[in-house]
Design a protein around this motif. Structure first.
Motif, short mmCIF file in Angstrom:
data_model
loop_
_atom_site.label_atom_id
_atom_site.label_comp_id
_atom_site.label_asym_id
_atom_site.label_seq_id
_atom_site.Cartn_x
_atom_site.Cartn_y
_atom_site.Cartn_z
N VAL A 1 19.25 5.90 -149.17
CA VAL A 1 17.95 4.75 -150.10
C VAL A 1 17.07 4.31 -149.35
O VAL A 1 16.02 4.15 -149.73
CB VAL A 1 19.03 4.08 -150.93
N ILE A 2 17.64 3.92 -148.57
CA ILE A 2 15.95 3.00 -147.27
C ILE A 2 14.80 3.86 -147.26
O ILE A 2 13.97 4.09 -146.80
CB ILE A 2 16.91 2.12 -146.66
N ARG A 3 16.35 5.34 -146.35
CA ARG A 3 14.90 6.12 -145.72
C ARG A 3 14.58 6.97 -147.15
O ARG A 3 12.78 7.55 -146.48
CB ARG A 3 15.96 7.27 -145.29
N ILE A 4 14.69 7.39 -148.03
CA ILE A 4 14.16 8.17 -148.82
C ILE A 4 13.33 7.49 -149.44
O ILE A 4 11.83 7.91 -149.96
CB ILE A 4 15.13 9.04 -149.82
N TYR A 5 13.89 6.15 -149.99
CA TYR A 5 12.81 6.10 -151.10
C TYR A 5 11.17 4.89 -150.96
O TYR A 5 11.07 3.27 -151.04
CB TYR A 5 13.18 4.90 -152.45
N ASN A 6 11.59 4.30 -149.06
CA ASN A 6 10.18 3.80 -148.26
C ASN A 6 9.87 4.23 -147.38
O ASN A 6 9.86 4.95 -146.75
CB ASN A 6 11.17 2.64 -147.52
#
Length: 407
Positions: free
Chosen positions: A357-362
């Motif tokens: 989630v952190i990797r994709i949406y940031n």
């Protein structure tokens, strides 16, 4: 070995209270227990003690052995990436390995000298034995950092992590966060240009005069750093020389990235060593990968040009960046992770999902494994608390049902 044992026994009185070197007793104890399994037991009269050769130092050594494939491959890949950046088509194995060795050696020395130096000073002040936790942390920190990271930055990060993430909590076994990841987090927030993944990730100098230095104008980026700046579903990852990176190269690890994190193959070899020795939890390890694959699949279904990393397929997601390395060597840390069986599944699953989630949406931070593990380190005690109390409530209801049936 017998003569070494006799020599240690001979000089031991000098380090005992009243001896000439009593101030260095913790140093002597540290070296003695590193070389030999302690023969002392807890002072309980009438108790039965079973001795084996596995103690915390031996456990740490097994973890170091599991890290060696990543270390040696990182040496080779550092030389390989440097040769690619030079535009050389010839890749002499020993020259590449030697270049990587000379690049990582100062970083290993700085990590151990600074970290163990603080450990020695802390042990002397508290009058305790030197703790063994830094045997693993000392090699982990250079492995999760870029090859071109300045040594002074590494020294500051090591000192910060050991003091504020370990010693202030009481030392090995009491820290609530993974020390190596705290060092990386410190570097990321203090020196983002060196850690963000969108700058140079290739050693540019000639260590100890070996090899040819790169031009100061050279720039490069990790595969995840490249993807985060692209638009649309047709994403591409390229190597230093411009060639396209495929899944096989990602698995082998001949791609730009932090020193020890690029090779999925070597990470899996390390995982097998840890699991065979019974050192790491397969529940945590498996759950991290399952959580990562599941979240990658969901994000891939709802992929959008606004978040280009969402177009990466689930298999590539877990092989890129530090995801696999974190799953095997960071999330499985028994001190900072969950300890109940069910809690380990929940803990690992949330780490895998949060990392993706952190990797994709940031888009500004195309790597989420570090923050995911550190965040779940904070929640590990709460997870165990909830699991234990859920078990207590279930057993209470079961006991109440049995009591009612007998009435």
């Amino acid at each position: 070995m017998a003569s070494l044992r006799k020599y240690l026994d001979k000089i031991k009185p000098k380090f005992e209270p009243g001896g000439k070197l009593h101030a260095l007793r913790s140093v002597y104890d540290g070296f003695e227990t590193f070389l030999y399994t302690p023969r002392t037991t807890s002072p309980i009269s009438g108790a039965v003690h079973i001795h084996d050769s596995i103690d915390s130092k031996r456990t740490m050594i097994i973890v170091v052995l599991a890290l060696l494939p990543c270390l040696f491959f990182g040496m080779y890949n550092t030389g390989y990436q440097h040769w690619l950046a030079l535009g050389d088509n010839d890749f002499p194995f020993w020259s590449l390995l030697c270049y990587g060795f000379l690049t990582v050696l100062p970083r290993l020395l700085v990590s151990y000298i600074v970290g163990l130096g603080i450990e020695f000073i802390s042990a002397q002040i508290k009058g305790e034995e030197i703790q063994e936790g830094y045997l693993v942390t000392g090699i982990l920190i250079p492995l999760i950092c870029p090859a071109e990271l300045p040594l002074w930055m590494l020294a500051i990060a090591v000192a910060f992590a050991v003091i504020f993430a370990k010693e202030v909590f009481g030392g090995t076994g009491y820290n609530i966060w993974n020390v190596a990841l705290v060092a990386r987090a410190f570097l990321f927030f203090a020196y983002p240009a060196q850690m963000s993944g969108d700058k140079v990730y290739v050693a540019t100098d000639a260590p100890f005069g070996f090899g040819e230095p790169l031009s100061d104008a050279f720039t490069g980026a990790t595969p995840l750093g490249q993807i985060a700046t692209q638009q649309g579903p047709n994403i591409n990852m390229s190597g230093i020389d411009g060639h396209l990176i495929d899944t096989w190269q990602s698995f082998i690890g001949l791609i730009p990235g932090s020193f020890g994190e690029t090779s999925m193959l070597c990470i899996l070899i390390g995982a097998l060593i840890l699991l065979a020795a019974g050192v790491a939890s397969w529940r945590v390890m498996l759950s991290v990968f399952v959580g990562g694959l599941f979240m990658s699949w969901i994000a891939n279904i709802f992929a959008t040009p606004l978040y280009p990393v969402s177009y990466v397929n689930p298999l590539d997601q877990i092989m890129l960046g530090g995801f696999a390395f974190a799953a095997v060597f960071m999330a499985t840390d028994p001190v900072t992770g969950a300890r109940t069986k069910v809690g380990k599944y929940i803990y690992g699953l949330l780490i895998g999902m949060l990392a993706i989630v952190i990797r994709i949406y940031n888009n500004g931070y195309p790597e989420g494994a570090m923050l995911a593990v550190l965040l779940m380190n904070c929640f590990a005690p709460l997870i165990d608390y909830c699991v234990v109390h859920a078990n207590m409530r279930r057993r209470t209801r079961r006991l109440s049902a049995k009591s009612s049936s007998h009435e």
